[in-house]
Design an enzyme around this catalytic site. Structure first.
Site, PDB file in Angstrom:
ATOM      1  CE  LYS A   1      -3.265  -9.011   0.937  1.00 56.25           C
ATOM      2  NZ  LYS A   1      -1.968  -8.543   1.310  1.00 56.25           N
TER       3      LYS A   1
ATOM      4  CB  CYS B   1       0.088  -1.085   0.909  1.00 56.53           C
ATOM      5  SG  CYS B   1      -1.378  -1.857   0.106  1.00 56.53           S
TER       6      CYS B   1
ATOM      7  NE  ARG C   1       4.869  -2.738   4.295  1.00 58.56           N
ATOM      8  CZ  ARG C   1       3.761  -3.430   3.713  1.00 58.56           C
ATOM      9  NH1 ARG C   1       3.075  -2.901   2.878  1.00 58.56           N
ATOM     10  NH2 ARG C   1       3.632  -4.590   4.287  1.00 58.56           N
TER      11      ARG C   1
ATOM     12  CG  ASP D   1      -3.385  -5.500   7.536  1.00 52.89           C
ATOM     13  OD1 ASP D   1      -3.060  -4.342   7.415  1.00 52.89           O
ATOM     14  OD2 ASP D   1      -3.363  -6.524   7.374  1.00 52.89           O
TER      15      ASP D   1
HETATM   16  N1  EPU Z   1       9.766  -4.024  10.247  1.00 48.91           N
HETATM   17  C1  EPU Z   1      11.049  -3.589  10.466  1.00 48.91           C
HETATM   18  N2  EPU Z   1      12.057  -4.391   9.752  1.00 48.91           N
HETATM   19  C2  EPU Z   1      11.734  -5.285   9.165  1.00 48.91           C
HETATM   20  C3  EPU Z   1      10.450  -5.835   8.700  1.00 48.91           C
HETATM   21  C4  EPU Z   1       9.203  -4.919   9.466  1.00 48.91           C
HETATM   22  O1  EPU Z   1      11.397  -2.481  10.900  1.00 48.91           O
HETATM   23  O2  EPU Z   1      12.684  -5.992   8.585  1.00 48.91           O
HETATM   24  C5  EPU Z   1       8.746  -3.203  10.679  1.00 48.91           C
HETATM   25  C6  EPU Z   1       7.833  -2.391   9.953  1.00 48.91           C
HETATM   26  O3  EPU Z   1       8.309  -1.067   9.278  1.00 48.91           O
HETATM   27  C7  EPU Z   1       6.316  -2.367  10.697  1.00 48.91           C
HETATM   28  C8  EPU Z   1       6.433  -3.345  11.672  1.00 48.91           C
HETATM   29  O4  EPU Z   1       7.857  -3.850  11.683  1.00 48.91           O
HETATM   30  O5  EPU Z   1       6.285  -1.129  11.270  1.00 48.91           O
HETATM   31  C9  EPU Z   1       5.580  -4.615  11.216  1.00 48.91           C
HETATM   32  O6  EPU Z   1       5.806  -5.026   9.694  1.00 48.91           O
HETATM   33  P1  EPU Z   1       5.818  -6.533   9.576  1.00 48.91           P
HETATM   34  O7  EPU Z   1       6.965  -6.897   9.143  1.00 48.91           O
HETATM   35  O8  EPU Z   1       4.878  -7.298  10.301  1.00 48.91           O
HETATM   36  O9  EPU Z   1       4.482  -6.423   8.144  1.00 48.91           O
HETATM   37  P2  EPU Z   1       4.694  -7.182   6.823  1.00 48.91           P
HETATM   38  O10 EPU Z   1       5.193  -8.624   6.926  1.00 48.91           O
HETATM   39  O11 EPU Z   1       5.417  -6.318   5.715  1.00 48.91           O
HETATM   40  C10 EPU Z   1       2.271  -8.272   7.009  1.00 48.91           C
HETATM   41  C11 EPU Z   1       1.036  -8.077   6.281  1.00 48.91           C
HETATM   42  C12 EPU Z   1       0.432  -6.626   6.189  1.00 48.91           C
HETATM   43  C13 EPU Z   1       0.185  -6.158   7.682  1.00 48.91           C
HETATM   44  C14 EPU Z   1       1.363  -6.475   8.659  1.00 48.91           C
HETATM   45  C15 EPU Z   1       1.102  -6.077   9.924  1.00 48.91           C
HETATM   46  C16 EPU Z   1       1.525  -9.866   4.478  1.00 48.91           C
HETATM   47  C17 EPU Z   1       1.734  -9.885   2.926  1.00 48.91           C
HETATM   48  N3  EPU Z   1       1.297  -8.382   4.770  1.00 48.91           N
HETATM   49  O12 EPU Z   1       3.103  -7.185   6.562  1.00 48.91           O
HETATM   50  O13 EPU Z   1      -0.688  -6.736   5.485  1.00 48.91           O
HETATM   51  O14 EPU Z   1      -0.261  -4.951   7.884  1.00 48.91           O
HETATM   52  O15 EPU Z   1       1.824  -7.620   8.224  1.00 48.91           O
HETATM   53  O16 EPU Z   1       0.136  -6.946  10.390  1.00 48.91           O
HETATM   54  O17 EPU Z   1       1.414 -10.692   5.536  1.00 48.91           O
HETATM   55  C18 EPU Z   1      -2.236  -5.910   4.024  1.00 48.91           C
HETATM   56  O18 EPU Z   1      -2.775  -7.040   4.015  1.00 48.91           O
HETATM   57  O19 EPU Z   1      -2.992  -4.899   3.655  1.00 48.91           O
HETATM   58  C19 EPU Z   1      -1.119  -5.711   4.574  1.00 48.91           C
HETATM   59  C20 EPU Z   1      -0.303  -4.574   4.589  1.00 48.91           C
END
Ligand code: EPU
Length: 441
Positions: A22, A116, A121, A305
């Site tokens: 995904k 989620c 976020r 995750d």
């Molecule tokens: N963060 C910031 N600022 C930002 C972006 C992120 O402070 O601009 C922080 C977040 O708050 C968090 C950390 O950085 O504490 C990591 O967030 P990240 O941006 O890496 O997460 P994401 O891109 O929103 C993806 C996956 C998530 C997975 C996370 C961490 C996708 C679509 N989602 O989310 O997957 O948990 O990386 O590995 O790629 C899932 O599949 O169930 C899921 C939630």
């Protein structure tokens, strides 16, 4: 509303092919906007988040065809630069379209993404990466408007290795003039998969998996064909399901090194594990035992995750296991529900302590999010009696035919649809609002 029910107590037995990822397919679908012709993306999982991406691409004017697990996207008819709020709200990954739309059209209008609820976020890192490449961004009244007549390569320094911000920076940089360096990028396998896809589109990009990613922007060279990597979190879920239920399960079509941290945990709790080149098999006999403290971390650390799902697999293990969640502030929302099955888990801030119990009893639980919902089903496999997971529509965001696949492994799982209330119902408007369907396999 979708309710997934499981009658616990049956061991799992059999072989299962791991679906496409995904978290790879969604940014790759966004990247298909940058192609000069049709791209064909294979091994796409059949998930509601993928449906949302298809709707976004069509809204933007792309021609999209789906045949089985293949999605063909032709962006040449693209004539819009906005994403409606209703599509933005449906998933977190809608935000990675921002870098791709901006790179393609010089303008993007969207709003804050859904997904989620795992605590705050923010998307500040996404926005600062795009600003570094020359975008002007206006955030007012919940709208985000990005403009860049010309994107220019730059130095993107990520304070946290955010997966989504790394993807947005890569997408925008692949159409920027000159070289972009992304420091402290996410190293998840999905980033390397996006890199592979961008290379097929003719972008000069390297460094994924390491401390710096370099992207030299250039025009698209045409279309591409790409096969999405297998989903490491789904693979981890099947391992944990086998640990919870007991039995013997073989995963095929996977990349074992992508979920090695979970495999090691499963081995520590007492499973016999055999690793092949693209397969992993587990054999689990009781009793299971508690394991060393688990702390989530960016890849290659233990994935956040998989935290709820491993927790579910340990509920009846002998002894005490300690968890530390370091990525998301609110990723223990499954705990209060698991306690209702009789689990003994206490939470204090980022720490959770789980003491294994002898028995769990089925109950009606509510899925708080995608992985939390999957964790409840994994727990239900070992509970006495029936566990019902309400709001199981969350699970369909990340798991293809979860119920059917569990049944194929010998679990007793069935689905009911009741009333209205999830995005899934919106895609099934003909179904009556009252009790719709009960299926027991
Ligand atoms: N963060 C910031 N600022 C930002 C972006 C992120 O402070 O601009 C922080 C977040 O708050 C968090 C950390 O950085 O504490 C990591 O967030 P990240 O941006 O890496 O997460 P994401 O891109 O929103 C993806 C996956 C998530 C997975 C996370 C961490 C996708 C679509 N989602 O989310 O997957 O948990 O990386 O590995 O790629 C899932 O599949 O169930 C899921 C939630």
């Amino acid at each position: 509303m979708k309710i997934l029910s499981v009658e616990g107590g049956r061991p799992l037995e059999g072989s299962i092919r791991v679906q496409g990822s995904k978290n790879s397919v969604l940014p790759i679908m966004a990247a298909s906007l940058l192609a000069g012709g049709e791209t064909v993306i294979r091994n796409c999982p059949d998930l509601s988040d993928v449906d949302v991406s298809v709707r976004i691409l069509r809204h933007l004017g792309c021609a999209v065809r789906r045949e089985g697990g293949a999605i063909a996207v032709d962006p040449r008819g693209m004539d819009r630069s906005d994403i409606p709020d209703c599509l933005m709200r449906e998933m977190r990954s809608s935000v990675v379209f921002m870098g791709a739309i901006l790179a393609r059209t010089g303008f993007a209008r969207l709003s804050y993404p859904g997904g989620c609820e795992l605590g705050p976020r923010p998307i500040d890192l996404h926005l600062s990466a795009l600003r570094e490449l020359g975008a002007e961004i206006d955030e007012t009244g919940g709208r985000i408007i990005c403009r860049a007549a010309r994107l220019k390569g730059g130095m993107v320094r990520l304070a946290t290795p955010s997966v989504g911000a790394t993807e947005n920076a890569m997408l925008a940089a692949s159409r920027a003039e000159g070289e972009t360096l992304i420091f402290n990028p996410a190293r998840e396998p999905e980033i390397a998969d996006l890199q592979d896809f961008l290379r097929k589109l003719g972008t000069d990009v390297s460094g994924a998996g390491g401390p710096v990613i370099s992207v030299r922007g250039g025009g698209p060279t045409g279309g591409a064909e790409h096969t999405v990597i297998p989903d490491r979190i789904v693979a981890a879920t099947w391992l944990c399901a086998a640990c919870s239920a007991g039995g013997r399960v073989e995963l095929t079509g996977c990349i074992p090194e992508h979920f090695e941290s979970v495999t090691e945990a499963v081995e520590a709790l007492g499973a016999e594990v055999k690793r092949g080149a693209d397969s992993v098999s587990v054999r689990v006999k009781r009793p299971r035992r508690a394991i060393r403290p688990v702390s989530t971390a960016p890849y290659p650390g233990f994935p956040t995750d998989a935290q709820p799902i491993l927790m579910a697999a340990l509920l009846r293990a002998q002894g005490t296991t300690q968890f530390t969640e370091t990525i998301f502030e609110n990723r223990y929302r499954h705990v209060s529900e698991l306690r209702r099955l009789g689990a003994e888990i206490s939470v204090d801030g980022t720490q959770a302590v789980l003491r294994g119990v002898k028995e769990l009893r089925g109950e009606t639980l509510t899925a708080p999010d995608l992985r939390g919902g999957a964790a409840m089903v994994v727990a239900g496999l070992t509970a006495r009696g029936e566990t019902r997971v309400v709001d199981a529509g969350h699970i369909a965001r990340g798991y293809e035919s979860f119920d059917d696949r569990l049944c194929a492994l010998g679990a007793d799982v069935w689905i009911e649809h009741k009333g209205k209330g999830t995005y899934e119902d919106a895609s099934q408007p003909d179904q009556p609002a009252a009790f719709q369907q009960a299926r027991r396999v």
